[in-house]
Design a protein around this motif. Structure first.
Motif, mmCIF file in Angstrom:
data_model
loop_
_atom_site.group_PDB
_atom_site.id
_atom_site.type_symbol
_atom_site.label_atom_id
_atom_site.label_comp_id
_atom_site.label_asym_id
_atom_site.label_seq_id
_atom_site.Cartn_x
_atom_site.Cartn_y
_atom_site.Cartn_z
ATOM 1 N N GLY A 102 -22.197 31.869 20.221
ATOM 2 C CA GLY A 102 -22.268 30.631 20.097
ATOM 3 C C GLY A 102 -21.019 29.659 20.403
ATOM 4 N N ALA A 103 -20.027 30.104 20.035
ATOM 5 C CA ALA A 103 -18.850 29.429 20.314
ATOM 6 C C ALA A 103 -18.682 28.929 21.921
ATOM 7 C CB ALA A 103 -17.416 30.013 20.176
ATOM 8 N N MET A 104 -19.055 29.719 22.667
ATOM 9 C CA MET A 104 -19.227 29.203 24.114
ATOM 10 C C MET A 104 -19.997 28.278 24.370
ATOM 11 S SD MET A 104 -19.023 33.286 25.572
ATOM 12 C CE MET A 104 -18.591 32.850 26.997
ATOM 13 N N PHE A 105 -21.290 27.816 23.577
ATOM 14 C CA PHE A 105 -21.966 27.063 23.924
ATOM 15 C C PHE A 105 -21.653 25.491 23.358
ATOM 16 C CE2 PHE A 105 -24.187 30.970 24.521
ATOM 17 C CZ PHE A 105 -24.807 30.795 25.722
ATOM 18 N N ASP A 106 -21.382 25.529 22.206
ATOM 19 C CA ASP A 106 -21.446 24.352 21.475
ATOM 20 C C ASP A 106 -19.977 23.967 20.952
ATOM 21 O OD1 ASP A 106 -21.392 26.138 19.262
ATOM 22 O OD2 ASP A 106 -22.316 24.952 17.950
ATOM 23 N N LEU A 107 -19.169 25.004 20.938
ATOM 24 C CA LEU A 107 -17.704 24.696 20.495
ATOM 25 C C LEU A 107 -16.718 24.272 21.587
ATOM 26 C CD1 LEU A 107 -16.793 26.909 17.705
ATOM 27 C CD2 LEU A 107 -17.767 24.822 17.693
ATOM 28 N N ALA A 108 -17.138 25.040 22.750
ATOM 29 C CA ALA A 108 -16.148 25.019 23.938
ATOM 30 C C ALA A 108 -15.735 23.846 24.758
ATOM 31 C CB ALA A 108 -16.779 25.894 24.929
ATOM 32 N N VAL A 130 -10.553 34.002 17.227
ATOM 33 C CA VAL A 130 -10.845 35.467 17.397
ATOM 34 C C VAL A 130 -12.044 35.803 18.053
ATOM 35 C CG1 VAL A 130 -12.115 35.438 14.892
ATOM 36 C CG2 VAL A 130 -11.044 37.535 15.983
ATOM 37 N N CYS A 131 -11.906 36.695 19.199
ATOM 38 C CA CYS A 131 -13.113 37.240 19.789
ATOM 39 C C CYS A 131 -13.511 36.206 20.772
ATOM 40 C CB CYS A 131 -14.343 37.618 18.935
ATOM 41 S SG CYS A 131 -15.636 38.592 19.700
ATOM 42 N N HIS A 132 -14.876 35.522 20.621
ATOM 43 C CA HIS A 132 -15.282 34.398 21.476
ATOM 44 C C HIS A 132 -14.653 33.247 21.072
ATOM 45 C CE1 HIS A 132 -17.973 37.531 22.705
ATOM 46 N NE2 HIS A 132 -18.130 36.883 23.934
ATOM 47 N N GLY A 133 -13.861 33.136 19.792
ATOM 48 C CA GLY A 133 -13.409 31.857 19.331
ATOM 49 C C GLY A 133 -12.519 31.180 20.109
ATOM 50 N N PRO A 134 -11.634 31.727 21.249
ATOM 51 C CA PRO A 134 -10.785 31.032 22.014
ATOM 52 C C PRO A 134 -11.433 30.035 22.839
ATOM 53 C CG PRO A 134 -9.921 33.196 21.843
ATOM 54 C CD PRO A 134 -11.394 33.109 21.032
ATOM 55 N N ALA A 135 -12.825 30.135 23.063
ATOM 56 C CA ALA A 135 -13.338 29.316 24.149
ATOM 57 C C ALA A 135 -13.004 27.740 24.155
ATOM 58 C CB ALA A 135 -14.891 29.600 23.897
ATOM 59 N N PRO A 136 -12.999 26.986 22.928
ATOM 60 C CA PRO A 136 -12.831 25.599 22.838
ATOM 61 C C PRO A 136 -11.161 25.535 23.312
ATOM 62 C CG PRO A 136 -13.031 26.352 20.674
ATOM 63 C CD PRO A 136 -13.721 27.384 21.587
ATOM 64 N N LEU A 137 -10.229 26.558 22.953
ATOM 65 C CA LEU A 137 -8.865 26.547 23.335
ATOM 66 C C LEU A 137 -8.811 26.462 24.906
ATOM 67 C CD1 LEU A 137 -7.234 28.786 20.833
ATOM 68 C CD2 LEU A 137 -8.024 26.513 20.440
ATOM 69 N N TYR A 139 -10.095 24.582 26.994
ATOM 70 C CA TYR A 139 -10.570 23.429 27.534
ATOM 71 C C TYR A 139 -9.794 22.181 26.746
ATOM 72 C CZ TYR A 139 -13.972 26.360 29.838
ATOM 73 O OH TYR A 139 -14.560 27.447 30.572
ATOM 74 N N THR A 140 -8.992 22.703 25.750
ATOM 75 C CA THR A 140 -8.128 21.624 24.979
ATOM 76 C C THR A 140 -6.864 21.666 25.762
ATOM 77 O OG1 THR A 140 -8.966 22.589 22.917
ATOM 78 C CG2 THR A 140 -7.055 21.367 22.762
#
Length: 234
Positions: A102-108, A130-137, A139-140
């Motif tokens: 989910g992090a890749m869809f709404d957080l990234a 953690v895991c897919h959590g770096p997705a928004p990082l 693009y930050t």
């Protein structure tokens, strides 16, 4: 002690392919337990607020054989989150972005989340995922326009572990995007793997790394608190 903001995905549904995802239970509850052991507190946020969608697979027998995380989820521990626009970043000492596809869809690509991350980083806080959590990082970008992960050693969920049936449904490859801007490491031979890219950036590879990830974050925050107390005494 320290205050940590855990950010969860509100979830994503692809009805055409019968695909539902969100945040991964172990990646919230295992680190949160380690943080609480050290006396730190964990607040919850998501893009929209309210009750975010947990990835149902993370509560299944395959991934939670003893039902530990299912029990915590059903207790209501993650039923209420603050909308990210209402978060005051300066109230927290660290941010922890929970994985799950989910992090890749709404957080990234969420700019409000990027802003919270940046403020916390500029104030000296710890930015962790953690895991897919770096997705928004990925693009930050800092105020100077530099990627917050640019050139740093990082980890995250590897391509080789992505389930074949969901690869084509994902908006991008986490490993590929991390490798594009940072020094990505997987460390296949280790059961759990986390890496400090700098004194402020911590990433963890996968669900199996969640406990170690939480312990590293908790201990670092405790060390910071002790140093602050020592300075005040001096």
């Amino acid at each position: 002690m320290a205050k940590v903001l855990a950010v969860l995905s509100n979830g994503y549904t692809d009805e055409e392919h019968n695909y539902v995802t969100g945040w991964w239970a172990e990646e919230l509850f295992a680190p949160a337990l380690e943080l609480e052991k050290e006396g730190h507190t964990v607040g919850l946020a998501s893009i929209d607020g309210g009750k975010p969608v947990v990835d149902p697979l993370s509560l299944s027998k395959d991934y939670d054989p003893d039902g530990i995380y299912k029990k915590q989820y059903e207790s209501g521990m993650a039923d209420k989150t603050t909308p990210i626009v209402d978060v005051k970043a300066s109230d927290y000492d660290a941010i922890m972005i929970v994985g799950g596809h989910g992090a890749m869809f709404d957080l990234a690509h969420n700019e409000d989340l990027h802003a919270v991350i940046n403020i916390m980083y500029e104030l000296g806080g710890i930015v962790s995922a953690v895991c897919h959590g770096p997705a928004p990082l990925i693009y930050t970008k800092t105020r100077e326009g530099r990627g917050i992960l640019e050139g740093l050693k990082v980890t995250g969920y590897p391509n080789a572990n992505e389930p074949e049936e969901v690869v084509d449904l994902l908006p991008f490859s986490l490993e590929d995007e991390l490798s594009r801007i940072a020094d990505y490491h997987e460390e296949k031979e280790q059961d759990a793997y986390v890496v400090w890219g700098s004194k402020q950036i911590l990433t963890g590879r996968d669900p199996q790394s969640s406990q170690l990830f939480g312990r590293e974050l908790a201990q670092k925050l405790t060390q910071r608190e002790l140093k602050t107390e020592e300075k005040l005494v001096d």
